[in-house]
Design an enzyme around this catalytic site. Structure first.
Site, short mmCIF file in Angstrom:
data_model
loop_
_atom_site.label_atom_id
_atom_site.label_comp_id
_atom_site.label_asym_id
_atom_site.label_seq_id
_atom_site.Cartn_x
_atom_site.Cartn_y
_atom_site.Cartn_z
N SER A 145 0.85 -1.18 0.00
CA SER A 145 0.00 0.00 0.00
C SER A 145 0.89 1.23 0.00
O SER A 145 2.06 1.17 0.38
CB SER A 145 -0.86 -0.01 1.27
OG SER A 145 -1.50 1.22 1.47
N TYR A 158 -0.99 -0.38 10.64
CA TYR A 158 -1.25 -0.72 9.24
C TYR A 158 -0.02 -0.40 8.38
O TYR A 158 0.43 -1.23 7.59
CB TYR A 158 -2.48 0.03 8.72
CG TYR A 158 -2.75 -0.24 7.26
CD1 TYR A 158 -3.16 -1.51 6.84
CD2 TYR A 158 -2.59 0.75 6.31
CE1 TYR A 158 -3.41 -1.77 5.50
CE2 TYR A 158 -2.83 0.50 4.96
CZ TYR A 158 -3.24 -0.77 4.56
OH TYR A 158 -3.47 -1.02 3.23
#
Length: 185
Positions: A145, A158
């Site tokens: 990501s 995350y």
């Protein structure tokens, strides 16, 4: 949209295939002539997707898979090889994105993110790598990501998991060169 070169007949295993990027990737690759093996916890959704792809002339197999269990990921990859004779692409896509400031101490969310986003990728590698080494070919695609490059408030865990995917992928890329295996993030 032009055809992907050399994808016809290739066997691609996709985790997190019940929705989002995994589902879209399965549809796209199947439309390009790839064989897709779908792994996800939501069996009803991957069964429906597999049936749709088969109805549209593709080859697909759905295997209920929780990527936090290494034996289930092994079962997914083993099923692909048993059914189609090989694995050409392992797409480690399953992931989740719990966001909260560290001060909220959402330890269960942290553990789940680590189990899915990091261990799930490692388990996918562990399941597919022996087959790819034996074949002397294959490709891993590990989904990271932008958060693996940048950090924002509430995203520490995350971002850390997605940075870990980048590090694992680079190490794997360096290690598997002798086996003609490619690695992409």
């Amino acid at each position: 949209m032009s055809k992907i070169e050399n994808i016809t007949g290739k066997v691609a295993v996709i985790t997190g295939a019940s929705s989002g990027l995994g589902e879209s990737t399965a549809r796209y690759l199947s439309g390009q002539g790839a064989v897709v093996v779908l792994g996800a916890r939501r069996k009803d959704r991957i069964d429906t997707l597999a049936n749709e792809l088969i109805k549209n002339g593709g080859k697909a197999l759905a295997v209920e898979t929780d990527v936090t269990d290494h034996l289930q990921v092994k079962k997914l990859v083993d099923a692909a090889v048993q059914e189609f004779g090989r694995i050409d692409v392992m797409i480690n896509n399953a992931g989740l994105m719990p966001l909260s400031p560290l001060e909220y101490l959402k330890i269960d969310d942290w553990n789940q993110a680590i189990d899915v986003n990091i261990k799930g990728v490692l388990y996918g590698i562990a399941a597919a790598l022996p087959y790819m080494k034996e074949q002397k070919s294959g490709q891993f695609i590990n989904v990271s990501s932008v958060a693996g490059h940048t950090i924002s408030p509430g995203g520490a865990v995350y971002s850390a998991t997605k940075y870990a995917v980048r590090v694992i992928s680079e190490a794997l890329r360096q290690e598997v060169k002798p086996y003609n295996i490619r690695v992409a993030v």
